[in-house]
Design a protein around this motif. Structure first.
Motif, PDB file in Angstrom:
ATOM      1  N   VAL A   1       5.038   3.371  -6.813  1.00  0.00           N
ATOM      2  CA  VAL A   1       6.082   3.799  -6.353  1.00  0.00           C
ATOM      3  C   VAL A   1       6.633   2.616  -7.007  1.00  0.00           C
TER       4      VAL A   1
ATOM      5  N   LYS B   1      10.038   2.575  -7.467  1.00  0.00           N
ATOM      6  CA  LYS B   1      11.584   2.229  -8.219  1.00  0.00           C
ATOM      7  C   LYS B   1      12.260   1.212  -7.672  1.00  0.00           C
TER       8      LYS B   1
ATOM      9  N   ASN C   1      12.004   7.524  -8.625  1.00  0.00           N
ATOM     10  CA  ASN C   1      12.909   8.161  -7.961  1.00  0.00           C
ATOM     11  C   ASN C   1      14.204   8.804  -8.888  1.00  0.00           C
TER      12      ASN C   1
ATOM     13  N   ILE D   1       9.455  11.015  -9.021  1.00  0.00           N
ATOM     14  CA  ILE D   1       8.947  11.728  -7.174  1.00  0.00           C
ATOM     15  C   ILE D   1      10.698  11.918  -6.477  1.00  0.00           C
TER      16      ILE D   1
ATOM     17  N   MET E   1       3.368  18.695  -2.228  1.00  0.00           N
ATOM     18  CA  MET E   1       4.033  17.295  -2.010  1.00  0.00           C
ATOM     19  C   MET E   1       5.185  17.227  -0.690  1.00  0.00           C
TER      20      MET E   1
ATOM     21  N   ILE F   1       7.042  14.686   1.933  1.00  0.00           N
ATOM     22  CA  ILE F   1       7.579  13.785   3.078  1.00  0.00           C
ATOM     23  C   ILE F   1       7.847  13.898   4.423  1.00  0.00           C
TER      24      ILE F   1
ATOM     25  N   MET G   1       2.391   7.243   2.592  1.00  0.00           N
ATOM     26  CA  MET G   1       3.626   6.157   1.556  1.00  0.00           C
ATOM     27  C   MET G   1       2.621   4.826   2.542  1.00  0.00           C
ATOM     28  N   SER G   2       3.566   4.134   2.005  1.00  0.00           N
ATOM     29  CA  SER G   2       3.188   2.809   3.099  1.00  0.00           C
ATOM     30  C   SER G   2       2.425   2.561   4.341  1.00  0.00           C
TER      31      SER G   2
ATOM     32  N   ARG H   1       1.747   8.019  -2.315  1.00  0.00           N
ATOM     33  CA  ARG H   1       2.378   7.496  -2.792  1.00  0.00           C
ATOM     34  C   ARG H   1       2.749   6.519  -2.320  1.00  0.00           C
ATOM     35  N   VAL H   2       2.528   5.045  -3.173  1.00  0.00           N
ATOM     36  CA  VAL H   2       2.548   4.011  -1.755  1.00  0.00           C
ATOM     37  C   VAL H   2       3.720   2.831  -2.721  1.00  0.00           C
ATOM     38  N   GLY H   3       4.834   2.192  -1.977  1.00  0.00           N
ATOM     39  CA  GLY H   3       5.479   1.327  -3.284  1.00  0.00           C
ATOM     40  C   GLY H   3       5.633  -0.075  -2.346  1.00  0.00           C
ATOM     41  N   THR H   4       6.673  -0.260  -1.102  1.00  0.00           N
ATOM     42  CA  THR H   4       6.186  -1.638  -0.910  1.00  0.00           C
ATOM     43  C   THR H   4       4.978  -2.013  -0.194  1.00  0.00           C
TER      44      THR H   4
ATOM     45  N   ARG I   1      11.514  -3.477  -0.759  1.00  0.00           N
ATOM     46  CA  ARG I   1      12.979  -3.407  -1.958  1.00  0.00           C
ATOM     47  C   ARG I   1      14.326  -3.434  -0.967  1.00  0.00           C
TER      48      ARG I   1
HETATM   49  C1  LIG Z   1       9.919   5.184  -2.420  1.00  0.00           C
HETATM   50  C2  LIG Z   1       9.220   6.024  -2.386  1.00  0.00           C
HETATM   51  C3  LIG Z   1       7.766   6.401  -1.659  1.00  0.00           C
HETATM   52  C4  LIG Z   1       6.726   4.777  -1.639  1.00  0.00           C
HETATM   53  O1  LIG Z   1       7.582   4.567  -0.274  1.00  0.00           O
HETATM   54  P1  LIG Z   1       6.967   3.653   0.603  1.00  0.00           P
HETATM   55  O2  LIG Z   1       7.055   2.830   1.917  1.00  0.00           O
HETATM   56  O3  LIG Z   1       7.971   2.477  -0.127  1.00  0.00           O
HETATM   57  O4  LIG Z   1       5.589   3.421   0.273  1.00  0.00           O
HETATM   58  C5  LIG Z   1       6.662   7.246  -1.371  1.00  0.00           C
HETATM   59  N1  LIG Z   1       7.784   8.405  -1.713  1.00  0.00           N
HETATM   60  C6  LIG Z   1       8.658   8.272  -2.177  1.00  0.00           C
HETATM   61  C7  LIG Z   1       9.343   9.986  -2.751  1.00  0.00           C
HETATM   62  C8  LIG Z   1       9.764   8.106  -1.892  1.00  0.00           C
HETATM   63  O5  LIG Z   1      10.853   8.151  -2.554  1.00  0.00           O
END
Ligand SMILES: *Cc1c(COP(=O)(O)O)cnc(C)c1O
Length: 231
Positions: A35, A37, A58, A79, A161, A163, A205-206, A221-224, A230
């Motif tokens: 991810v 963003k 995003n 996403i 999907m 969250i 996620m993370s 879905r892994v961002g941080t 961020r």
């Molecule tokens: C930002 C986001 C993520 C990633 O989140 P992290 O905590 O940074 O891994 C995953 N899914 C969605 C829908 C997001 O908006």
């Protein structure tokens, strides 16, 4: 010394594989969506250099400036919350939209795709925690939405999907992940999912991707944990 993104990716891939093995699953059945963003394209390039091909964004506006800088081989999933006035550019930029949560949006998407004679993979986003201000269709309305989307010629439902409500302790999200897995199984038994290959379960996620994998996620879905905090 290795660059941090390379090291982070390596660590995440190991943790994904370990979680899969704990659940007697094949690590190759789990996709890692990076991810990106709010991450500038120059830093995304570092992940690309490590062989990371799947990315999630995003915001359509932001993706518009970044995606064209990053070459042809990558696969982009949308996403975020998709507003109807952003459908046209979203369809041009992304291969997959993970956040279909209402019939009206699905119909507009289908109409845009029809004009291009192009089909697209989508996920149905479920508001599994029934949180008032969160996107996603309510679990009890999901079957109805899925049936409607299945009727649309240019949309291929790849999976579900979610969250789940945020909790510091990832263990608290497990019941939600489990509910998602049960919903997927129910839709498969009813032949509403799985028409376009093995259906996907996008969750984790993370902070909770390992729990999600242990409960059946096929796409995390892994961002941080890859790109850092961020702003
Ligand atoms: C930002 C986001 C993520 C990633 O989140 P992290 O905590 O940074 O891994 C995953 N899914 C969605 C829908 C997001 O908006």
């Amino acid at each position: 010394m290795k660059k941090s993104i390379e090291k982070n990716l390596e660590t995440i891939r190991e943790r994904v594989a370990a979680a899969a093995r704990r659940a007697n699953r094949d690590p190759r059945d789990i996709k890692l969506l990076a991810v990106s963003k709010k991450v500038p394209w120059e830093r995304i390039k570092e992940a690309v250099a490590c062989g990371q091909l799947l990315y999630g964004e995003n915001y359509v506006q932001e993706a518009r400036t970044k995606i064209p800088q990053l070459g042809q081989d990558l696969i982009w999933h949308f996403i975020g919350h998709l507003q109807s006035n952003k459908i046209k550019p979203a369809v041009e930029l992304f291969q997959v939209i993970q956040t279909v949560d209402r019939v009206k949006l699905a119909v507009s998407l289908n109409n845009h795709l029809a004009a291009l004679s192009r089909s697209m993979s989508v996920f149905i986003q479920i508001n599994i925690g029934k949180e008032p201000r969160k996107a996603g269709v309510l679990p009890e309305k999901a079957e109805q939405l899925l049936r409607a989307v299945n009727e649309l010629q240019y949309l291929r439902v790849a999976g579900l999907m979610a969250i789940p409500p945020f909790t510091a302790d990832p263990g608290m999200a497990r019941p939600y992940f489990r509910q998602m897995r049960e919903m997927l199984a129910d839709f498969m038994a009813k032949k509403l999912l799985g028409r376009h290959g093995q259906p996907e379960l996008s969750m984790g996620m993370s902070h909770d991707f390992e729990a999600a994998i242990e409960e059946g996620a096929t796409l995390v879905r892994v961002g941080t944990a890859i790109f850092g905090q961020r702003d």
